[in-house]
Design an enzyme around this catalytic site. Structure first.
Site, mmCIF file in Angstrom:
data_model
loop_
_atom_site.group_PDB
_atom_site.id
_atom_site.type_symbol
_atom_site.label_atom_id
_atom_site.label_comp_id
_atom_site.label_asym_id
_atom_site.label_seq_id
_atom_site.Cartn_x
_atom_site.Cartn_y
_atom_site.Cartn_z
ATOM 1 N N SER A 137 0.860 -1.196 0.000
ATOM 2 C CA SER A 137 0.000 0.000 0.000
ATOM 3 C C SER A 137 0.888 1.235 0.000
ATOM 4 C CB SER A 137 -0.861 0.000 1.257
ATOM 5 O OG SER A 137 -1.443 1.271 1.474
ATOM 6 N N TYR A 150 -1.744 -0.784 10.313
ATOM 7 C CA TYR A 150 -1.867 -1.240 8.915
ATOM 8 C C TYR A 150 -0.667 -0.751 8.100
ATOM 9 C CZ TYR A 150 -3.746 -1.390 4.119
ATOM 10 O OH TYR A 150 -3.939 -1.604 2.770
HETATM 11 N N1 LIG Z 1 -8.624 -0.917 -1.628
HETATM 12 C C1 LIG Z 1 -7.628 -0.099 -1.396
HETATM 13 O O1 LIG Z 1 -7.792 1.131 -1.405
HETATM 14 C C2 LIG Z 1 -6.239 -0.624 -1.151
HETATM 15 C C3 LIG Z 1 -5.179 0.287 -1.154
HETATM 16 C C4 LIG Z 1 -3.894 -0.183 -0.907
HETATM 17 C C5 LIG Z 1 -3.681 -1.517 -0.672
HETATM 18 N N2 LIG Z 1 -4.733 -2.391 -0.672
HETATM 19 C C6 LIG Z 1 -4.445 -3.788 -0.413
HETATM 20 O O2 LIG Z 1 -4.923 -4.562 -1.489
HETATM 21 C C7 LIG Z 1 -5.260 -5.879 -1.018
HETATM 22 C C8 LIG Z 1 -6.668 -6.209 -1.472
HETATM 23 O O3 LIG Z 1 -7.538 -5.250 -0.922
HETATM 24 P P1 LIG Z 1 -9.016 -5.016 -1.470
HETATM 25 O O4 LIG Z 1 -9.212 -3.554 -1.458
HETATM 26 O O5 LIG Z 1 -9.244 -5.787 -2.692
HETATM 27 O O6 LIG Z 1 -9.844 -5.605 -0.237
HETATM 28 P P2 LIG Z 1 -11.234 -6.366 -0.151
HETATM 29 O O7 LIG Z 1 -12.134 -5.971 -1.258
HETATM 30 O O8 LIG Z 1 -11.675 -6.195 1.252
HETATM 31 O O9 LIG Z 1 -10.819 -7.891 -0.390
HETATM 32 C C9 LIG Z 1 -10.010 -8.567 0.539
HETATM 33 C C10 LIG Z 1 -9.875 -10.004 0.091
HETATM 34 O O10 LIG Z 1 -9.091 -10.716 1.052
HETATM 35 C C11 LIG Z 1 -9.826 -11.827 1.542
HETATM 36 N N3 LIG Z 1 -9.458 -12.054 2.939
HETATM 37 C C12 LIG Z 1 -9.482 -11.150 3.943
HETATM 38 N N4 LIG Z 1 -9.059 -11.709 5.086
HETATM 39 C C13 LIG Z 1 -8.767 -13.005 4.784
HETATM 40 C C14 LIG Z 1 -8.298 -14.109 5.539
HETATM 41 N N5 LIG Z 1 -8.046 -14.009 6.848
HETATM 42 N N6 LIG Z 1 -8.093 -15.288 4.918
HETATM 43 C C15 LIG Z 1 -8.365 -15.419 3.590
HETATM 44 N N7 LIG Z 1 -8.793 -14.404 2.825
HETATM 45 C C16 LIG Z 1 -9.015 -13.219 3.416
HETATM 46 C C17 LIG Z 1 -11.283 -11.455 1.342
HETATM 47 O O11 LIG Z 1 -12.127 -12.574 1.214
HETATM 48 P P3 LIG Z 1 -12.951 -13.243 2.426
HETATM 49 O O12 LIG Z 1 -13.587 -12.133 3.202
HETATM 50 O O13 LIG Z 1 -13.906 -14.155 1.719
HETATM 51 O O14 LIG Z 1 -11.936 -14.001 3.214
HETATM 52 C C18 LIG Z 1 -11.206 -10.719 0.012
HETATM 53 O O15 LIG Z 1 -11.170 -11.653 -1.046
HETATM 54 C C19 LIG Z 1 -5.068 -5.835 0.487
HETATM 55 O O16 LIG Z 1 -3.802 -6.348 0.813
HETATM 56 C C20 LIG Z 1 -5.133 -4.358 0.815
HETATM 57 O O17 LIG Z 1 -4.441 -4.060 2.001
HETATM 58 C C21 LIG Z 1 -6.004 -1.973 -0.916
#
Ligand SMILES: NC(=O)c1ccc[n+]([C@@H]2O[C@H](COP(=O)([O-])OP(=O)(O)OC[C@H]3O[C@@H](n4cnc5c(N)ncnc54)[C@H](OP(=O)(O)O)[C@@H]3O)[C@@H](O)[C@H]2O)c1
Length: 260
Positions: A137, A150
């Site tokens: 991130s 985080y």
């Molecule tokens: N969105 C942003 O603005 C942003 C910015 C910077 C970085 N990121 C990073 O990008 C990555 C993806 O984020 P996203 O925005 O796509 O988030 P998201 O929409 O909340 O998706 C998170 C994914 O991780 C899975 N997950 C969460 N906890 C888990 C666990 N304990 N075991 C297995 N699976 C798990 C969830 O599925 P289940 O709930 O079914 O387990 C879901 O598929 C993350 O690492 C996040 O920190 C996101």
């Protein structure tokens, strides 16, 4: 452009929605065989043709379960996308409000899960001369917005990527980091996401928060990132077209991080 990913076997963690789902979809469209891990694999993930694996990646044995599923189905592993992560539902809380358990939760999801899956995958990636891509991130470089736990976990993840690249790139395994800024997924825009919690705290509507997020974070492009953009960047970095790229951290942040 043919990315040369046809027939590659890829594990994507956190693949049920958001950036992970977009990545599973993009890799499948490139002809890769995807194994997608999440606690609750979604219908959208299954629709990509990926093999869904239901695991909580904060459980110690879960990495072996994911690897076994990939090897049983495809007999090899070429690509690993460590995408699982999030702020563990903490929202914009200050340092003093973070308990030991909060810190452990955030580090389990964003760092230890990736460490374990990578450790289990490494022998197979060494054999295939594969690629690891970690989703960090902008908070790793610019830890301005809470929760600090985080940002700290993501900074550690970025450091792990750099250190692992130094160790294994001479052996044929590339290791990359991709660091997104605010991306329109459930993490930001969902009913329990960062936007909703910020809206509740500020009296704004969710739409107002999401519309204002790019400016609030300093994005020069004025728009939140589409998860498909992050997926496309990952696909390129995972592909043989990026054969000379390893150890680096790739921002996709609308210009929010200004440091050179
Ligand atoms: N969105 C942003 O603005 C942003 C910015 C910077 C970085 N990121 C990073 O990008 C990555 C993806 O984020 P996203 O925005 O796509 O988030 P998201 O929409 O909340 O998706 C998170 C994914 O991780 C899975 N997950 C969460 N906890 C888990 C666990 N304990 N075991 C297995 N699976 C798990 C969830 O599925 P289940 O709930 O079914 O387990 C879901 O598929 C993350 O690492 C996040 O920190 C996101």
């Amino acid at each position: 452009m043919d990315l040369g990913l046809t027939g590659k076997v890829a594990i994507v963690t956190g693949a049920s929605r958001g950036i992970g789902l977009a990545t599973a979809r993009a890799l499948s469209a490139e002809g890769a065989h995807v194994v997608g891990a999440a606690r609750k694999p979604s219908a959208e993930l299954e629709a990509t043709g990926a093999l869904p694996v239901a695991v909580d990646l904060t459980d110690r044995g879960s990495a072996d379960v994911v690897l076994e599923a990939a090897l049983e189905a495809h007999g090899r592993l070429d690509l690993l996308v460590n995408n699982v992560g999030g702020d563990a539902g903490l929202g914009p809380v200050g340092f003093a409000e973070l308990s030991d358990d909060d810190w452990l939760d955030v580090f389990s999801t964003n760092l230890f899960a990736t460490v374990r899956v990578t450790r289990a995958a490494l022998p197979h990636l060494l054999e295939s001369r594969g690629v690891v891509a970690n989703v960090s991130s902008i908070g790793a470089r610019q830890p301005d917005f809470p929760p600090v736990a985080y940002n700290a976990a993501k900074a550690a993840l970025t450091a792990v990527g750099r250190g692992l690249a130094t160790e294994v790139s001479p052996l044929g395994v590339r290791v990359l980091t991709v660091s997104p800024g605010p991306t329109r997924t459930d993490m930001w825009a969902g009913p329990d996401g960062i936007g909703a919690r910020f809206a509740a705290a500020s009296g704004l509507t969710l739409d107002q928060v999401l519309d204002g997020a790019p400016e609030h974070v300093g994005m020069l492009t004025g728009a939140m990132i589409d998860p498909a953009e992050v997926a496309d960047l990952l696909c390129y970095l995972l592909s043989p077209r990026a054969a000379s790229i390893t150890g680096s951290d790739h921002l996709i942040d609308g210009g929010a991080v200004r440091a050179v």
